[in-house]
Motif scaffolding. Structure first.
Motif, short mmCIF file in Angstrom:
data_model
loop_
_atom_site.label_atom_id
_atom_site.label_comp_id
_atom_site.label_asym_id
_atom_site.label_seq_id
_atom_site.Cartn_x
_atom_site.Cartn_y
_atom_site.Cartn_z
N HIS A 188 3.63 -28.66 50.57
CA HIS A 188 3.09 -27.46 50.41
C HIS A 188 2.15 -27.37 51.72
CE1 HIS A 188 0.08 -30.24 48.27
NE2 HIS A 188 -0.59 -29.16 48.90
N LEU A 189 2.02 -28.41 52.48
CA LEU A 189 1.16 -28.58 53.56
C LEU A 189 1.97 -28.38 54.84
CD1 LEU A 189 -1.41 -31.30 52.57
CD2 LEU A 189 -1.83 -28.68 52.39
N ALA A 190 1.34 -27.84 56.06
CA ALA A 190 1.92 -27.71 57.20
C ALA A 190 1.22 -28.40 58.27
CB ALA A 190 2.24 -26.48 57.63
N LEU A 191 1.68 -29.08 59.31
CA LEU A 191 0.83 -29.90 60.32
C LEU A 191 1.48 -29.38 61.62
CD1 LEU A 191 -1.10 -32.12 61.25
CD2 LEU A 191 0.80 -33.85 61.03
N GLY A 192 0.38 -28.93 62.53
CA GLY A 192 0.77 -28.93 63.92
C GLY A 192 -0.03 -29.87 64.63
N PHE B 113 -6.59 -36.33 73.52
CA PHE B 113 -6.42 -37.34 72.79
C PHE B 113 -5.64 -36.70 71.33
CE2 PHE B 113 -10.53 -38.98 74.87
CZ PHE B 113 -9.59 -40.12 75.67
N GLY B 114 -5.37 -35.61 71.49
CA GLY B 114 -4.64 -35.05 70.38
C GLY B 114 -5.30 -34.09 69.16
N LEU B 115 -4.91 -32.93 68.85
CA LEU B 115 -5.73 -32.08 68.02
C LEU B 115 -4.46 -31.89 66.92
CD1 LEU B 115 -7.77 -30.35 67.17
CD2 LEU B 115 -6.67 -28.38 68.53
N GLY B 116 -4.84 -32.16 65.64
CA GLY B 116 -4.26 -31.72 64.57
C GLY B 116 -4.51 -30.58 63.84
N VAL B 117 -3.96 -30.02 63.37
CA VAL B 117 -4.36 -28.64 62.30
C VAL B 117 -3.55 -28.74 60.95
CG1 VAL B 117 -4.55 -26.31 61.96
CG2 VAL B 117 -4.95 -27.08 64.35
N LEU B 118 -4.01 -29.00 59.88
CA LEU B 118 -3.31 -29.19 58.66
C LEU B 118 -3.92 -28.08 57.81
CD1 LEU B 118 -1.92 -31.14 56.84
CD2 LEU B 118 -3.86 -32.15 56.03
N THR C 44 3.01 -22.26 70.32
CA THR C 44 2.79 -22.62 71.67
C THR C 44 2.45 -23.87 72.39
OG1 THR C 44 2.26 -19.98 71.83
CG2 THR C 44 1.72 -21.13 73.66
N TYR C 45 1.52 -24.44 71.55
CA TYR C 45 1.07 -25.58 72.08
C TYR C 45 1.47 -26.88 71.25
CZ TYR C 45 -2.19 -22.00 73.60
OH TYR C 45 -2.69 -20.93 74.02
N GLU D 15 2.15 -32.66 76.94
CA GLU D 15 2.15 -33.98 76.68
C GLU D 15 2.23 -34.67 78.05
OE1 GLU D 15 5.89 -34.94 74.59
OE2 GLU D 15 4.93 -34.16 72.61
N ARG D 16 2.87 -34.27 78.98
CA ARG D 16 2.86 -34.72 80.30
C ARG D 16 1.53 -34.84 80.98
NH1 ARG D 16 7.12 -33.48 85.30
NH2 ARG D 16 6.39 -34.82 86.69
#
Length: 301
Positions: A152-156, A162-167, A184-185, A192-193
């Protein structure tokens, strides 16, 4: 708004004291999250290791479920270097079985599974796991493990800085809009490059700083050596002055001896002695006494 920090900087303490909107909780997150009231959203940017992040997410889920609230968590350090490698501020606060072999002295580099001198390091402030990758290792691994059992959870994940995650809850009213923004991101090859390039430059800056620090240490060592040589030179020059003074004294003594000798050589008793000595020399005796021999002895030649 709750701000959880077991060791807050003085500026944060002052800000919390002046702002009625901020409640500063000076505890470890795994202790604080069990007691503070559920929030609309959470930002996790603390101890970047699998155990801590997993425990934080579990506590957040429990608190949100008990209040009937959705899970919305923003996480930092989802990319290199902490995405697949544990980092520890205080290994003693984590169960021993959850800790990887680690080092406070060595650093990490992209594409290198182990650790080495230099690179991105904590200078004693934090430790890196000695190996990158594998089970239960790193922030992104912790989040992915958490999501794997919760469909039921989504992750972007945005790869920048250093990387940003949204749960978030896939069924929440804002899920579609949030997914559209993240699309978009998230996992964007260009970002990444750019991130790889940024990290390369970041590590180059660290390398230059290390080189400069070494140069400063060498310069300091050279300065100390120069100081020692200058002290030694001053001592040598003082000794030279002392010896020159002794030479001058000896020259004066020699000159006085020569003057005294000339007086003796011109005296009548010496003339008599010289003639008697000449007679002995004719008989095959010792070299005898003469003014020339006396002057030679005094001159040292």
């Amino acid at each position: 708004m709750f701000c959880v920090d077991p060791h807050p900087a003085p500026g944060l303490v002052t800000l919390a004291e002046r702002s009625p909107e901020i409640e500063l909780v000076q505890q470890l997150s795994v202790d604080a999250l069990a007691s503070i009231e559920p929030c609309d959203a959470y930002l996790i940017d603390g101890d970047h290791n699998h155990y801590t992040v997993s425990r934080e997410l579990e506590l957040i889920e429990t608190r949100q479920s008990s209040a009937g609230k959705d899970v919305l968590v923003v996480l930092h350090d989802m990319g290199w270097p902490a995405g697949r490698r544990d980092m520890y501020y205080d290994p003693g606060a984590i169960p021993a079985e959850a800790i990887h072999p680690h080092t406070f002295d060595k650093g990490v580099r992209p594409g290198v599974e182990g650790v080495a001198p230099g690179g991105f390091r904590g200078e004693g402030e934090f430790a890196w796991a000695r190996h990158e990758g594998g089970p239960a290792n790193g922030v992104r691994t912790a989040v992915e493990d958490f999501v794997a059992t919760r469909p039921h959870l989504a992750l972007g994940v945005v790869p920048s800085v250093f990387g940003l995650g949204v749960l978030y809850e896939a069924s929440s009213p804002y899920a579609d809009r949030l997914a559209a923004i993240l699309s978009t991101y998230a996992d964007n090859p260009m970002l990444e490059r750019l991130e790889r390039n940024r990290i390369t430059l970041y590590l180059r800056v660290i390398e230059l700083q290390d080189t400069l620090a070494t140069a400063y240490r060498d310069l300091e060592t050279a300065g100390l050596r120069i100081r020692d040589v200058e002290v030694e030179n001053r001592a040598l020059w003082a000794r030279v002055g002392e010896l020159e003074g002794q030479v001058d004294h000896l020259e004066e003594a020699r000159a006085a001896a020569v003057r005294e000798l000339e007086v003796i050589l011109r005296s009548r008793p010496f003339l008599v002695a010289e003639r008697v000595s000449g007679l002995r020399r004719l008989r095959g005796g010792d070299p005898g006494l003469s003014r020339e021999r006396m002057r030679t002895l005094v001159d040292g030649s």
